[in-house]
Design a protein around this motif. Structure first.
Motif, PDB file in Angstrom:
ATOM      1  N   TYR A  29       0.891  -1.073  -0.134  1.00 18.16           N
ATOM      2  CA  TYR A  29      -0.042   0.033  -0.105  1.00 18.16           C
ATOM      3  C   TYR A  29       0.926   1.272  -0.057  1.00 18.16           C
ATOM      4  O   TYR A  29       0.375   2.431  -0.431  1.00 18.16           O
ATOM      5  CB  TYR A  29      -0.774   0.073   1.261  1.00 18.16           C
ATOM      6  CG  TYR A  29      -2.110  -1.037   1.234  1.00 18.16           C
ATOM      7  CD1 TYR A  29      -2.689  -1.461   0.045  1.00 18.16           C
ATOM      8  CD2 TYR A  29      -2.324  -1.790   2.533  1.00 18.16           C
ATOM      9  CE1 TYR A  29      -3.537  -2.505  -0.128  1.00 18.16           C
ATOM     10  CE2 TYR A  29      -3.174  -2.657   2.461  1.00 18.16           C
ATOM     11  CZ  TYR A  29      -3.989  -3.088   1.248  1.00 18.16           C
ATOM     12  OH  TYR A  29      -5.000  -3.923   1.133  1.00 18.16           O
ATOM     13  N   THR A  33      -0.320   4.523  -2.473  1.00 12.45           N
ATOM     14  CA  THR A  33      -0.503   5.934  -1.778  1.00 12.45           C
ATOM     15  C   THR A  33       0.365   6.582  -2.327  1.00 12.45           C
ATOM     16  O   THR A  33      -0.045   7.919  -2.657  1.00 12.45           O
ATOM     17  CB  THR A  33      -0.507   5.827  -0.223  1.00 12.45           C
ATOM     18  OG1 THR A  33       0.914   4.978   0.139  1.00 12.45           O
ATOM     19  CG2 THR A  33      -1.499   4.953   0.440  1.00 12.45           C
ATOM     20  N   THR A  38      -5.617   3.952  -6.376  1.00 14.23           N
ATOM     21  CA  THR A  38      -6.828   3.732  -5.793  1.00 14.23           C
ATOM     22  C   THR A  38      -7.696   2.556  -5.909  1.00 14.23           C
ATOM     23  O   THR A  38      -8.616   2.138  -5.303  1.00 14.23           O
ATOM     24  CB  THR A  38      -7.600   4.922  -5.572  1.00 14.23           C
ATOM     25  OG1 THR A  38      -8.406   5.172  -6.670  1.00 14.23           O
ATOM     26  CG2 THR A  38      -6.841   6.176  -4.974  1.00 14.23           C
ATOM     27  N   TRP A  78      -5.611   5.661   5.553  1.00 13.50           N
ATOM     28  CA  TRP A  78      -5.862   5.733   4.387  1.00 13.50           C
ATOM     29  C   TRP A  78      -7.216   5.718   3.745  1.00 13.50           C
ATOM     30  O   TRP A  78      -7.716   6.549   3.255  1.00 13.50           O
ATOM     31  CB  TRP A  78      -4.845   4.695   3.398  1.00 13.50           C
ATOM     32  CG  TRP A  78      -4.983   5.045   1.986  1.00 13.50           C
ATOM     33  CD1 TRP A  78      -5.039   5.953   1.287  1.00 13.50           C
ATOM     34  CD2 TRP A  78      -4.749   3.961   0.955  1.00 13.50           C
ATOM     35  NE1 TRP A  78      -5.054   5.841  -0.283  1.00 13.50           N
ATOM     36  CE2 TRP A  78      -4.760   4.212  -0.432  1.00 13.50           C
ATOM     37  CE3 TRP A  78      -4.348   2.631   0.996  1.00 13.50           C
ATOM     38  CZ2 TRP A  78      -4.727   3.509  -1.420  1.00 13.50           C
ATOM     39  CZ3 TRP A  78      -4.234   1.803  -0.014  1.00 13.50           C
ATOM     40  CH2 TRP A  78      -4.573   2.220  -1.291  1.00 13.50           C
ATOM     41  N   ILE A  86      -3.688  12.592  -0.159  1.00 17.03           N
ATOM     42  CA  ILE A  86      -3.489  10.977  -0.552  1.00 17.03           C
ATOM     43  C   ILE A  86      -5.071  10.609  -0.557  1.00 17.03           C
ATOM     44  O   ILE A  86      -5.634  10.423   0.565  1.00 17.03           O
ATOM     45  CB  ILE A  86      -2.768  10.079   0.398  1.00 17.03           C
ATOM     46  CG1 ILE A  86      -1.077  10.648   0.621  1.00 17.03           C
ATOM     47  CG2 ILE A  86      -2.898   8.504  -0.015  1.00 17.03           C
ATOM     48  CD1 ILE A  86      -0.355   9.694   1.459  1.00 17.03           C
ATOM     49  N   ALA A 158       4.305  11.020   4.975  1.00 17.15           N
ATOM     50  CA  ALA A 158       3.074  10.011   5.198  1.00 17.15           C
ATOM     51  C   ALA A 158       3.555   8.931   6.388  1.00 17.15           C
ATOM     52  O   ALA A 158       2.521   8.681   7.178  1.00 17.15           O
ATOM     53  CB  ALA A 158       2.686   9.113   3.969  1.00 17.15           C
TER      54      ALA A 158
END
Length: 209
Positions: A29, A33, A38, A78, A86, A158
């Protein structure tokens, strides 16, 4: 190694043994991201890329979450649009898990609760740290941003945001490559043993062939 998981930075012990792959935010992931992927098909393509570059794609859950794959704090943040800049995934945790496994990846279950004391940010390419349940740490293998051509500031922001929102330790240790041995180091050792030693430039040694 080629059977090492690209796994989450989470410091809790895993039910999987292949811990010598890169540690990344949420496992695969992390790449999705960073690139703004997505959808499920995009996630599967990332899994193929990870395999081509020598790691096994993975995601994880834990013993407490319902559904279990929501035990990954990074995926949870997320999916709830809590990571600035994001966009949230168009799939849920169980759909993500299924897609990763369908693409030849692994789902791991982590045990216990978060007790990380430090965040290791590792810049030594091709290396990592294995989780230690008795001395937990978040492990962010920052070198993998180069392997996958990721946006480094976006990735590190992040990572920091994730640790902060999970209530983790605001304490980092950056692991950098050891400096190579220099001629000055060698001169120092030899002089310490009573030698005469000096450094001469290539241009001054005409006998070099």
């Amino acid at each position: 190694s080629s059977d090492g998981l690209m796994k989450c930075v989470d410091g809790r012990p895993s039910d999987h043994s292949a811990m010598d792959g890169p540690k990344a935010l949420g496992g695969v992931y992390s790449i999705a991201t960073n690139r703004g992927v997505t959808d499920i098909e995009g996630l599967k393509k990332i899994c193929e890329e990870v395999k081509e570059k020598g790691s096994i794609p993975s995601c994880h859950g834990d013993e407490h979450a319902h559904p279990a794959p929501m035990g990954c704090g990074f995926f949870k943040l997320w999916s709830q649009s809590k990571l600035d800049g994001i966009p949230a995934p168009q799939f849920d945790s169980e759909e993500g898990k299924a897609a990763i496994m369908e693409a030849g990846g692994v789902y791991e279950c982590l045990a216990g609760k978060h007790e990380e004391k430090v965040v290791y940010i590792n810049f030594v390419e091709g290396t990592t740290l294995a989780p230690n349940g008795d001395d937990q740490a978040f492990v962010v293998d920052a070198w993998m941003t180069g392997t996958y051509n990721l946006d480094v500031p976006k990735y590190l922001i992040a990572a920091a945001s994730t640790v902060e929102q999970l209530g983790g330790p605001l304490k980092a240790k950056l692991i950098v490559p050891s400096a190579p041995l220099t001629p000055e180091d060698v001169v120092g050792v030899l002089k310490g043993r009573g030698w005469e030693a000096e450094i001469v430039k290539q241009a001054d040694v005409s006998a070099l062939i």
